[in-house]
Scaffold this active site. Structure first.
Site, short mmCIF file in Angstrom:
data_model
loop_
_atom_site.label_atom_id
_atom_site.label_comp_id
_atom_site.label_asym_id
_atom_site.label_seq_id
_atom_site.Cartn_x
_atom_site.Cartn_y
_atom_site.Cartn_z
CE LYS A 202 -3.30 2.23 2.97
NZ LYS A 202 -4.17 1.89 4.25
N GLY A 262 -4.52 -2.10 5.54
CA GLY A 262 -3.82 -3.26 4.91
C GLY A 262 -4.40 -4.60 5.32
NE ARG A 263 -5.71 -4.01 11.55
CZ ARG A 263 -5.14 -2.74 11.57
NH1 ARG A 263 -3.95 -2.25 10.94
NH2 ARG A 263 -5.68 -1.60 12.31
CD GLU A 348 -1.04 -4.07 11.77
OE1 GLU A 348 0.19 -4.53 11.79
OE2 GLU A 348 -1.63 -4.17 10.77
CG HIS A 379 -1.97 -35.91 17.76
ND1 HIS A 379 -2.03 -37.00 18.53
CD2 HIS A 379 -3.06 -35.56 17.19
CE1 HIS A 379 -3.18 -37.36 17.93
NE2 HIS A 379 -3.70 -36.76 17.18
CE LYS A 507 6.28 -0.82 9.58
NZ LYS A 507 5.36 -0.01 8.78
O1 F6P Z 1 3.82 -2.67 9.78
C1 F6P Z 1 2.58 -2.93 9.75
C2 F6P Z 1 2.05 -2.59 8.37
O2 F6P Z 1 1.78 -1.36 7.98
C3 F6P Z 1 0.47 -3.38 8.11
O3 F6P Z 1 -0.41 -2.70 8.70
C4 F6P Z 1 0.62 -3.72 6.72
O4 F6P Z 1 -0.47 -4.45 6.23
C5 F6P Z 1 1.92 -4.01 6.35
O5 F6P Z 1 2.59 -3.21 7.39
C6 F6P Z 1 2.52 -3.87 5.02
O6 F6P Z 1 2.36 -2.54 4.78
P1 F6P Z 1 2.40 -2.04 2.95
O7 F6P Z 1 1.34 -2.73 2.39
O8 F6P Z 1 2.29 -0.57 2.87
O9 F6P Z 1 3.74 -2.41 2.43
#
Ligand code: F6P
Length: 545
Positions: A202, A262-263, A348, A379, A507
């Site tokens: 994204k 993203g999620r 998240e 198991h 990050k």
């Molecule tokens: O680090 C978390 C995050 O921002 C998620 O929310 C997202 O799905 C993932 O990183 C990947 O982000 P991108 O699609 O911008 O690479």
């Protein structure tokens, strides 16, 4: 300043009721209500949600439903579907539902979604039909999705879960981890001339994805020449500048929007790899399944509303019964990646401790979500779930029919699923254990010695979700059920389920670490960090010798 939701009278009523129920065992609840199953199951379009083995009474549900109304859940649902900026920290709308339901978002958004779907379908048709080929003229046989988090877990789950619905000649592959292992394995086994790479990000700035995409580009260029990326790379992103810089051709760009997290993005162009593999018709079935749940969620009274009930049970278990984790246990190997997908979706989204108005909450929010497919899990970690010192909440998920057509093995799977669900709820008491051992002719001394080890305390609350079979439609329904379940929980907790500031600090710190040691670390913990960097350098050197 408005108050935390925990100060609402409806919240207090649920908390008081939870204290009253604390002494009750599921065995007592079951014995006192022979019609428990009838009272605590809900059906919708071939789906069954069985919550009869949750630690609840009819009054629990009444109070939880009151709480849902007290936190204005109906108004919050309407705001989300209307496109209000409910992601308040980022001032963004939350409209993943608009990607599959024409009643979400306004006309402008629906037009954009339509245009995006048309572009995707045309591209998918060109690749699957052999009209779009690699730079040497070979048809694509492999498609590699480079992305991480929401740009990986959703499409990976869809491809895995719908393996029996793959059509055409494309094999999907996924590269996510920064350590590049997945890409190294791939580049040794597939022909770049037959490979289409999707850079799925994204933001198009995610370190892992950038590093892997650059390495994949070098691999393609190294074998096929400088002009090859134009044919072999496509991108899914909101960041046109970064796509320009990477050299993605205009007709190979698929858009995203800031109103899709993203999620929550598998329904968008992020699902491209899945659409390439299962075809557009099937992908549309996946979208339609989710849309069915959007409609169910927005139109069904709360007492019969699957995601509302799932969400309220989630809050009940985590906040009021203090159960720290939720184990997700699909009795279908096809759903092996579902726990990982739900980890991101739930943790998240709702792994927050500050309310919408900026106050620190005084109650527990998101559980730790984890799991594995049954019966494998039985198991490995079920021992601890049955007899360990921590009590967990559990979600069993099972199709009636297997994806490969047979019923015999699925009956075995269901037998196991039902047996485990019963055992977790009702346990095995000491008197029962002793009686069983006596019947088997075990001596009194041995019964005394071994008996306590065989006791299953039970009272481990669990839900069961059943559905006809794992198909594109039911997978869409399943994921949308969990999305709305997460939304309901976030509303009750009064938190923002749609930002993720918690991932940023790591990050930023990673970007500031110089592994060559040339720029020594600064700030708190700098000495320890410098020692670690030095440790890597010296021990790596020793290994190389
Ligand atoms: O680090 C978390 C995050 O921002 C998620 O929310 C997202 O799905 C993932 O990183 C990947 O982000 P991108 O699609 O911008 O690479």
């Amino acid at each position: 300043m408005s108050q935390l939701n925990s100060s609402l009278p409806a919240w207090g009523a649920v908390a008081a009721h939870a204290q009253d129920l604390a002494k009750m065992h599921l065995r007592d609840l079951c014995a006192s209500d022979p019609k428990r199953w009838q009272h605590f199951h809900v059906e919708h379009d071939g789906w069954l949600l069985d919550i009869s083995r949750q630690r609840i009474t009819p009054q629990t549900l009444t109070l939880l439903l009151d709480l849902a109304n007290a936190v204005d859940l109906p108004a919050r649902m309407a705001a989300m579907f209307r496109g209000d900026p409910i992601n308040s920290t980022e001032q963004r709308a939350v409209l993943h539902a608009a990607l599959r339901s024409d009643f979400a978002g306004g006309a402008d958004i629906q037009n954009e979604v339509k245009a995006s779907r048309e572009k995707l379908a045309a591209f998918v048709s060109a690749v699957r039909g052999g009209k779009k080929v690699g730079v040497t003229g070979k048809r694509f046989k492999h498609v590699v999705n480079i992305g991480i988090g929401g740009s990986d877990l959703g499409p990976l789950l869809v491809c895995d879960a719908l393996r029996h619905e793959w059509s055409g000649d494309l094999t999907p592959h996924f590269v996510s981890n920064v350590d590049r292992t997945q890409l190294e394995d791939l580049t040794r086994s597939i022909d770049p001339a037959e490979t289409l790479v999707i850079v799925c990000s994204k933001t198009f700035i995610t370190q892992e994805t950038q590093a892997n995409a650059n390495a994949a580009r070098a691999w393609i260029v190294g074998v096929l020449g400088e002009k090859a990326p134009a044919n072999h790379f496509v991108a899914v992103s909101t960041n046109s500048q970064a796509m320009d810089k990477f050299g993605i051709a205009a007709d190979h760009r698929f858009t995203m929007w800031d109103w899709v997290g993203g999620r929550y993005s598998v329904w968008s162009a992020v699902g491209l790899i899945a659409e390439l593999v299962i075809g557009t018709d099937r992908f549309v079935e996946f979208l339609n399944g989710a849309s069915d749940i959007d409609r169910h969620f927005t139109t069904t009274p709360f007492q019969k509303n699957l995601p509302v009930l799932m969400g309220l049970i989630g809050v009940w278990n985590r906040t009021f019964l203090a159960l720290p984790t939720l184990a997700v246990l699909p009795y279908d190997q096809r759903l092996a990646r579902l726990p990982a997908y739900l980890q991101q979706l739930e943790m998240e989204s709702n792994g927050k401790s500050v309310s919408l108005n900026g106050q620190h909450v005084n109650f527990a929010t998101a559980p730790i979500v984890w799991g594995e497919p049954g019966s494998n899990a039985q198991h490995s970690f079920f021992q601890m779930l049955h007899q360990g010192t921590l009590t967990q909440a559990l979600d069993f998920i099972a199709p009636l029919l297997s994806s490969w057509g047979g019923t015999e093995a699925q009956d075995l799977a269901l037998q196991n699923c039902f047996a485990q669900s019963q055992a977790f709820a009702y346990g095995h008491t000491l008197p029962d254990v002793e009686a069983e051992m006596r019947k088997a002719g075990v001596s009194a001394a041995e019964i005394t010695r071994i008996g306590p080890h065989r006791v299953h305390e039970g009272n481990r609350p669990n839900s069961l979700l059943m559905y006809p079979r794992t198909t594109a439609r039911t997978l869409g329904q399943l994921l949308a059920l969990y999305e709305h379940n997460v939304f309901v929980q976030g509303c009750v907790w009064g938190i923002n389920s749609f930002d993720q500031f918690g991932v940023e600090l790591g990050k930023k710190l990673a970007a500031g670490i110089d592994m060559s040691g040339a720029k020594p670390p600064q700030g708190i913990g700098a000495a320890g960090l410098a020692s670690l960097i030095n440790y890597v350098a010296t021990h790596r050197q020793n290994r190389d010798q």
